[in-house]
Motif scaffolding. Structure first.
Motif, PDB file in Angstrom:
ATOM      1  N   GLN A 206      22.052  11.996  -6.428  1.00  0.00           N
ATOM      2  CA  GLN A 206      23.375  11.800  -7.018  1.00  0.00           C
ATOM      3  C   GLN A 206      23.609  12.798  -8.152  1.00  0.00           C
ATOM      4  OE1 GLN A 206      24.054   7.829  -8.833  1.00  0.00           O
ATOM      5  NE2 GLN A 206      25.242   7.434  -6.990  1.00  0.00           N
ATOM      6  N   LEU A 207      24.655  13.609  -8.017  1.00  0.00           N
ATOM      7  CA  LEU A 207      25.010  14.601  -9.032  1.00  0.00           C
ATOM      8  C   LEU A 207      26.373  14.229  -9.590  1.00  0.00           C
ATOM      9  CD1 LEU A 207      24.015  17.750  -6.941  1.00  0.00           C
ATOM     10  CD2 LEU A 207      22.607  16.557  -8.632  1.00  0.00           C
ATOM     11  N   ILE A 208      26.417  13.886 -10.875  1.00  0.00           N
ATOM     12  CA  ILE A 208      27.653  13.361 -11.470  1.00  0.00           C
ATOM     13  C   ILE A 208      28.227  14.325 -12.504  1.00  0.00           C
ATOM     14  CG2 ILE A 208      28.710  11.413 -12.664  1.00  0.00           C
ATOM     15  CD1 ILE A 208      26.359   9.695 -11.795  1.00  0.00           C
ATOM     16  N   GLY A 209      29.448  14.742 -12.274  1.00  0.00           N
ATOM     17  CA  GLY A 209      30.164  15.554 -13.260  1.00  0.00           C
ATOM     18  C   GLY A 209      29.425  16.800 -13.684  1.00  0.00           C
ATOM     19  N   ILE A 210      28.772  17.481 -12.747  1.00  0.00           N
ATOM     20  CA  ILE A 210      28.000  18.677 -13.092  1.00  0.00           C
ATOM     21  C   ILE A 210      28.949  19.825 -13.421  1.00  0.00           C
ATOM     22  CG2 ILE A 210      26.202  20.274 -12.353  1.00  0.00           C
ATOM     23  CD1 ILE A 210      25.284  17.368 -12.525  1.00  0.00           C
ATOM     24  N   LYS A 211      28.756  20.414 -14.587  1.00  0.00           N
ATOM     25  CA  LYS A 211      29.622  21.511 -15.029  1.00  0.00           C
ATOM     26  C   LYS A 211      28.920  22.852 -14.866  1.00  0.00           C
ATOM     27  CE  LYS A 211      31.607  18.544 -18.636  1.00  0.00           C
ATOM     28  NZ  LYS A 211      31.766  18.367 -20.109  1.00  0.00           N
ATOM     29  N   LYS A 212      29.694  23.872 -14.540  1.00  0.00           N
ATOM     30  CA  LYS A 212      29.155  25.230 -14.480  1.00  0.00           C
ATOM     31  C   LYS A 212      28.821  25.711 -15.884  1.00  0.00           C
ATOM     32  CE  LYS A 212      31.459  26.988 -10.315  1.00  0.00           C
ATOM     33  NZ  LYS A 212      32.361  28.030  -9.785  1.00  0.00           N
ATOM     34  N   THR A 213      27.783  26.526 -15.988  1.00  0.00           N
ATOM     35  CA  THR A 213      27.421  27.154 -17.251  1.00  0.00           C
ATOM     36  C   THR A 213      27.480  28.650 -17.050  1.00  0.00           C
ATOM     37  OG1 THR A 213      25.935  25.311 -17.744  1.00  0.00           O
ATOM     38  CG2 THR A 213      25.677  27.298 -19.061  1.00  0.00           C
ATOM     39  N   SER A 214      28.456  29.279 -17.697  1.00  0.00           N
ATOM     40  CA  SER A 214      28.722  30.712 -17.479  1.00  0.00           C
ATOM     41  C   SER A 214      28.978  30.929 -15.991  1.00  0.00           C
ATOM     42  CB  SER A 214      27.555  31.565 -17.985  1.00  0.00           C
ATOM     43  OG  SER A 214      27.372  31.362 -19.369  1.00  0.00           O
TER      44      SER A 214
ATOM     45  N   ASN B 280      19.471  18.663   2.396  1.00  0.00           N
ATOM     46  CA  ASN B 280      20.295  18.170   3.496  1.00  0.00           C
ATOM     47  C   ASN B 280      21.469  17.360   2.961  1.00  0.00           C
ATOM     48  OD1 ASN B 280      21.294  16.638   5.759  1.00  0.00           O
ATOM     49  ND2 ASN B 280      19.376  17.114   6.824  1.00  0.00           N
ATOM     50  N   THR B 281      22.669  17.681   3.431  1.00  0.00           N
ATOM     51  CA  THR B 281      23.887  17.044   2.917  1.00  0.00           C
ATOM     52  C   THR B 281      23.922  15.533   3.110  1.00  0.00           C
ATOM     53  OG1 THR B 281      25.016  17.560   5.004  1.00  0.00           O
ATOM     54  CG2 THR B 281      25.295  19.108   3.176  1.00  0.00           C
ATOM     55  N   GLU B 282      23.184  15.011   4.105  1.00  0.00           N
ATOM     56  CA  GLU B 282      23.212  13.558   4.329  1.00  0.00           C
ATOM     57  C   GLU B 282      22.595  12.795   3.160  1.00  0.00           C
ATOM     58  OE1 GLU B 282      20.308  11.544   6.988  1.00  0.00           O
ATOM     59  OE2 GLU B 282      19.778  13.600   7.611  1.00  0.00           O
ATOM     60  N   TYR B 283      21.814  13.494   2.333  1.00  0.00           N
ATOM     61  CA  TYR B 283      21.166  12.841   1.194  1.00  0.00           C
ATOM     62  C   TYR B 283      21.903  13.098  -0.123  1.00  0.00           C
ATOM     63  CZ  TYR B 283      17.200  12.282   4.359  1.00  0.00           C
ATOM     64  OH  TYR B 283      16.397  11.937   5.424  1.00  0.00           O
ATOM     65  N   LEU B 284      23.019  13.796  -0.063  1.00  0.00           N
ATOM     66  CA  LEU B 284      23.725  14.186  -1.287  1.00  0.00           C
ATOM     67  C   LEU B 284      24.915  13.288  -1.581  1.00  0.00           C
ATOM     68  CD1 LEU B 284      23.733  18.060  -0.774  1.00  0.00           C
ATOM     69  CD2 LEU B 284      22.312  16.776  -2.396  1.00  0.00           C
ATOM     70  N   ASP B 285      25.123  13.026  -2.855  1.00  0.00           N
ATOM     71  CA  ASP B 285      26.291  12.265  -3.310  1.00  0.00           C
ATOM     72  C   ASP B 285      26.804  12.943  -4.576  1.00  0.00           C
ATOM     73  OD1 ASP B 285      28.252  10.387  -3.772  1.00  0.00           O
ATOM     74  OD2 ASP B 285      26.881   8.882  -4.613  1.00  0.00           O
ATOM     75  N   VAL B 286      27.835  13.777  -4.418  1.00  0.00           N
ATOM     76  CA  VAL B 286      28.398  14.522  -5.549  1.00  0.00           C
ATOM     77  C   VAL B 286      29.594  13.750  -6.090  1.00  0.00           C
ATOM     78  CG1 VAL B 286      29.408  16.701  -6.312  1.00  0.00           C
ATOM     79  CG2 VAL B 286      27.616  16.698  -4.553  1.00  0.00           C
ATOM     80  N   VAL B 287      29.485  13.338  -7.346  1.00  0.00           N
ATOM     81  CA  VAL B 287      30.503  12.493  -7.981  1.00  0.00           C
ATOM     82  C   VAL B 287      31.246  13.310  -9.039  1.00  0.00           C
ATOM     83  CG1 VAL B 287      30.904  10.344  -9.268  1.00  0.00           C
ATOM     84  CG2 VAL B 287      29.026  10.480  -7.612  1.00  0.00           C
TER      85      VAL B 287
END
Length: 220
Positions: free
Chosen positions: A72-80, A93-100
Motif C-alpha cells: 500500500q502506497l499512500i499519498g506518495i509525492k515526487k521529490t525533484s 506485480n500490479t495485483e499486489y499493489l494498492d496506490v492510494v
C-alpha cells in the motif's frame, strides 16, 4: 561570522528528536483486517535505498504467493525528478499493489489505524544524519515497522529501543520476516507486535524537554 565554542565533551549530550502525538491505549490497540497491508505514506527521497526492500518483497511473494497481500502506497509525492511510486510499481506485480491518493493527516491516521498491518521504511544509502519523523507516526499508530537496510542510523536505534519492529539487512531476511508476520496475521488477524509502551513514551517531546532541562541545570 564564525563562532567558536569551547565545550568540554563531557558537557555535550545529544538528545534525539521527539514526537507530539499522544500515544494512547486506543492507538496501540490491534485492529483485525482481512488483508495483510504493507504500507508506506508520504514522500520518498532519491537517497532512500528502495531496492533491498523491493527485492525482499518479491522473494516473499514468489515463495508464499499470498492471496490477501497488498503493498500500500499512500499519498506518495515526487521529490525533484525522482518518482518513488514509479520505481516501486515498475518492479512489483500490479495485483499486489494498492496506490492510494493523498489523505489529510487526521484522515490518514484513522485510515492507517484500521487498514495497515505493517509499515516499511527504506533507510538512506548511508547514515547522513537525516531522520524521517514519519517513523514516530508509524510507532504512534501501534503498527510494527520494517526498516532496511541497516546503516546504524538514529531511526534504527529508535526502532530497536522501542521494540517497534525489525531492522534487516538482506532481501532474504526481509522475505523471511514478511513470511513470519504473514503467517502470524493469518492466525490472529494482525501482525506480531512487541512494542514497549514505556520506551515509546521516553521519546515524547515532554520527556525530551525534561532531559534537556536536567542537562542545563547540571551545568549551572
Amino acid at each position: 561570522k564564525t563562532f567558536t565554542f569551547n565545550f568540554k565533551v563531557e558537557n555535550i549530550k545529544i538528545i534525539p528528536g521527539a514526537y507530539d502525538v499522544v500515544i494512547s491505549s486506543k492507538l496501540l490497540s490491534r485492529f483485525s483486517n482481512s488483508k495483510f497491508n504493507l504500507t508506506y505514506f508520504g514522500r520518498i527521497y532519491p537517497n532512500q535505498n528502495l531496492e533491498l526492500i523491493v527485492e525482499g518483497i518479491n522473494e516473499f511473494l514468489k515463495k508464499v504467493n499470498p492471496k490477501n497481500f497488498k503493498l500500500q502506497l499512500i499519498g506518495i509525492k515526487k521529490t525533484s525528478n525522482f518518482d518513488g511510486v514509479q520505481f516501486i510499481t515498475s518492479r512489483i506485480n500490479t495485483e499486489y499493489l494498492d496506490v492510494v491518493d493523498y489523505l489529510p493527516k487526521e484522515e490518514l491516521m484513522d485510515f492507517c489505524k484500521k487498514e495497515v498491518t505493517l509499515f516499511f521504511l527504506p533507510s538512506f544509502f548511508e547514515d547522513n544524519g537525516q531522520f524521517m519523523v514519519k517513523l514516530y507516526d508509524f510507532i504512534a499508530l501501534g503498527k510494527p515497522v520494517l526498516v532496511a537496510p541497516r546503516v546504524n542510523s538514529d531511526m534504527e536505534f529508535v526502532v530497536k529501543k522501542t521494540k517497534s519492529g525489525a531492522v534487516l539487512n538482506s532481501s532474504e531476511s526481509i522475505a523471511l520476516h514478511l513470511e513470519e508476520q504473514y503467517n502470524y496475521f493469518l492466525k490472529f488477524g494482525h501482525a506480531k507486535n512487541n512494542m514497549s509502551s514505556k520506551s515509546i513514551s521516553d521519546y515524547h517531546r515532554q520527556n525530551q524537554i525534561k532531559l534537556f532541562a536536567k542537562k542545563i541545570n547540571s551545568l549551572i
